[in-house]
Write an enzyme that holds these catalytic residues in place. Structure first.
Site, PDB file in Angstrom:
ATOM      1  N   LYS A  52     -17.931  15.340   2.840  1.00 54.88           N
ATOM      2  CA  LYS A  52     -18.974  14.812   1.956  1.00 54.88           C
ATOM      3  C   LYS A  52     -20.163  14.388   2.802  1.00 54.88           C
ATOM      4  O   LYS A  52     -20.005  13.842   3.899  1.00 54.88           O
ATOM      5  CB  LYS A  52     -18.459  13.668   1.099  1.00 54.88           C
ATOM      6  CG  LYS A  52     -18.123  12.383   1.827  1.00 54.88           C
ATOM      7  CD  LYS A  52     -17.686  11.311   0.849  1.00 54.88           C
ATOM      8  CE  LYS A  52     -17.556   9.957   1.539  1.00 54.88           C
ATOM      9  NZ  LYS A  52     -18.837   9.410   2.017  1.00 54.88           N
ATOM     10  N   LYS A  81     -15.246   5.741   2.687  1.00 52.17           N
ATOM     11  CA  LYS A  81     -16.117   6.144   3.786  1.00 52.17           C
ATOM     12  C   LYS A  81     -17.571   5.887   3.412  1.00 52.17           C
ATOM     13  O   LYS A  81     -17.943   5.907   2.242  1.00 52.17           O
ATOM     14  CB  LYS A  81     -15.905   7.636   4.112  1.00 52.17           C
ATOM     15  CG  LYS A  81     -14.508   7.959   4.640  1.00 52.17           C
ATOM     16  CD  LYS A  81     -14.295   7.349   6.016  1.00 52.17           C
ATOM     17  CE  LYS A  81     -12.920   7.638   6.592  1.00 52.17           C
ATOM     18  NZ  LYS A  81     -11.846   6.844   5.979  1.00 52.17           N
ATOM     19  N   ASP A  82     -18.402   5.681   4.439  1.00 51.22           N
ATOM     20  CA  ASP A  82     -19.801   5.355   4.223  1.00 51.22           C
ATOM     21  C   ASP A  82     -20.539   6.451   3.473  1.00 51.22           C
ATOM     22  O   ASP A  82     -20.212   7.641   3.587  1.00 51.22           O
ATOM     23  CB  ASP A  82     -20.509   5.141   5.561  1.00 51.22           C
ATOM     24  CG  ASP A  82     -19.991   3.933   6.320  1.00 51.22           C
ATOM     25  OD1 ASP A  82     -19.387   3.070   5.679  1.00 51.22           O
ATOM     26  OD2 ASP A  82     -20.203   3.877   7.540  1.00 51.22           O
ATOM     27  N   ARG A  83     -21.565   6.024   2.739  1.00 49.00           N
ATOM     28  CA  ARG A  83     -22.400   6.984   2.028  1.00 49.00           C
ATOM     29  C   ARG A  83     -23.335   7.717   2.987  1.00 49.00           C
ATOM     30  O   ARG A  83     -23.418   8.955   2.938  1.00 49.00           O
ATOM     31  CB  ARG A  83     -23.229   6.257   0.962  1.00 49.00           C
ATOM     32  CG  ARG A  83     -24.222   7.181   0.259  1.00 49.00           C
ATOM     33  CD  ARG A  83     -25.062   6.435  -0.752  1.00 49.00           C
ATOM     34  NE  ARG A  83     -25.987   7.332  -1.416  1.00 49.00           N
ATOM     35  CZ  ARG A  83     -26.828   6.960  -2.363  1.00 49.00           C
ATOM     36  NH1 ARG A  83     -26.864   5.700  -2.761  1.00 49.00           N
ATOM     37  NH2 ARG A  83     -27.641   7.823  -2.920  1.00 49.00           N
TER      38      ARG A  83
END
Length: 325
Positions: A52, A81-83
């Site tokens: 992603k 998880k981080d954007r």
């Protein structure tokens, strides 16, 4: 209440003199999960290893449910998880279909395999990070060598607390209101942020007095290292000087302690020291590329703060939500 990095001291104070910029583009922050087990190849759950880019784990979760035509409850993942990153992480989807249209922007499937059981939170062995820091100034290499040889304080990172500490503030308001019913996800965010805040407060005191990597009298060791409390109901396993410090720290936040002791959470421990593995770096001009492997539940941001006072580029601010595993 501030829960930013400035609230808790660095073990390596001179690192604050080095500067740099993180997350100028998502590709500057890459993280790749390693599962704690290998999917068996058969079963009703389809495991998907996805990449992603610049989307949240929650959005990827929603899109996979829509793409496969299943309820969101039938899609699960091991960690947030981080954007503002490129993250490669595992999801599982319950159902008979082996393919779905996941070619939309920011999400693609890299690998898939079947397994008899759904993926559950925390079922990770580790996360590998590759992080690029731009506009670096100051001598970072001595700090990098210190990180590789001695480790760093195992602080929970700002991801756990939301923008400007909003998760902690909202959680304390919820606790003071008598812990009214809220969505399950929201409740989880509140409790994890409160637990993490108390842990960081204890660790911050240990960093300030120099004992974060030295056992105190009555220390409860975790994998041979000093540990701090993940607060909950039950009798702490620390004793003597260690317990006195922890109790004094928690005593400043009676609303948090009361909430955590009355929601069913039990006392747990977390190591105060984090030692990255497979550490490497290169410095080309003013661009630092840093790589390491961290165990689940550890934060690359907590490693980097011992190297320099690195700030997120505009648009790269960490969004609220539960932390990366």
């Amino acid at each position: 209440m501030s829960t930013g990095p400035e609230r808790w001291p660095r073990a390596n104070a001179p690192a604050a003199e080095a500067k740099g910029v993180l997350r100028t583009v998502p590709e500057d922050f890459e993280v790749t999960e390693t599962l704690a087990f290998e999917p068996s190849g058969t079963g009703e759950h389809l495991y998907l290893f996805v990449e992603k880019r610049a989307i949240t784990t929650g959005e990827a979760h929603r899109r996979l449910a829509e793409d496969f035509g299943v309820p969101r409850a039938d899609v699960s993942y091991a960690g947030m998880k981080d954007r503002h990153a490129v993250a490669r992480q595992w999801f599982s989807v319950r159902g008979p279909r082996d393919e779905a249209d996941t070619r939309g922007p920011g999400l693609r499937v890299l690998r898939q395999a079947r397994h008899p059981r759904k993926l559950r939170r925390g079922q990770l062995r580790s996360n590998r990070f590759r992080i690029r820091v731009r506009a670096v100034s100051g001598d970072v290499e001595p700090h990098l060598r210190g990180v590789a040889s001695h480790g760093v304080p195992n602080y929970f990172g700002p991801q756990r607390f939301g923008v400007d500490g909003g998760n902690v503030a909202a959680a304390r308001q919820w606790a003071r209101a008598g812990r009214p019913r809220v969505p399950r996800f929201t409740r989880g965010v509140y409790l994890s942020s409160l637990r993490s805040f108390l842990f960081n407060e204890v660790l911050g005191r240990r960093v300030a007095d120099g004992s974060w990597d030295t056992a105190l009298a009555g220390e409860a060791l975790v994998e041979g290292a000093p540990s701090g409390p993940l607060w909950g109901r039950g009798i702490p396993t620390s004793r003597d000087a260690a317990l006195e410090l922890e109790s004094a720290t928690a005593g400043a936040f009676p609303d948090i302690v009361d909430a955590l002791e009355h929601v069913g959470l039990r006392q747990e421990r977390r190591s105060l020291r984090l030692v990255p593995t497979d550490v490497s770096w290169s410095l080309e001009g003013d661009v630092l590329t840093f790589e390491c492997v961290l165990p689940k539940g550890a934060y690359a941001t907590s490693v980097l703060r011992e190297v320099g006072a690195f700030r997120d580029a505009p648009g790269g601010t960490v969004r609220p939500g539960r932390a990366a595993a």
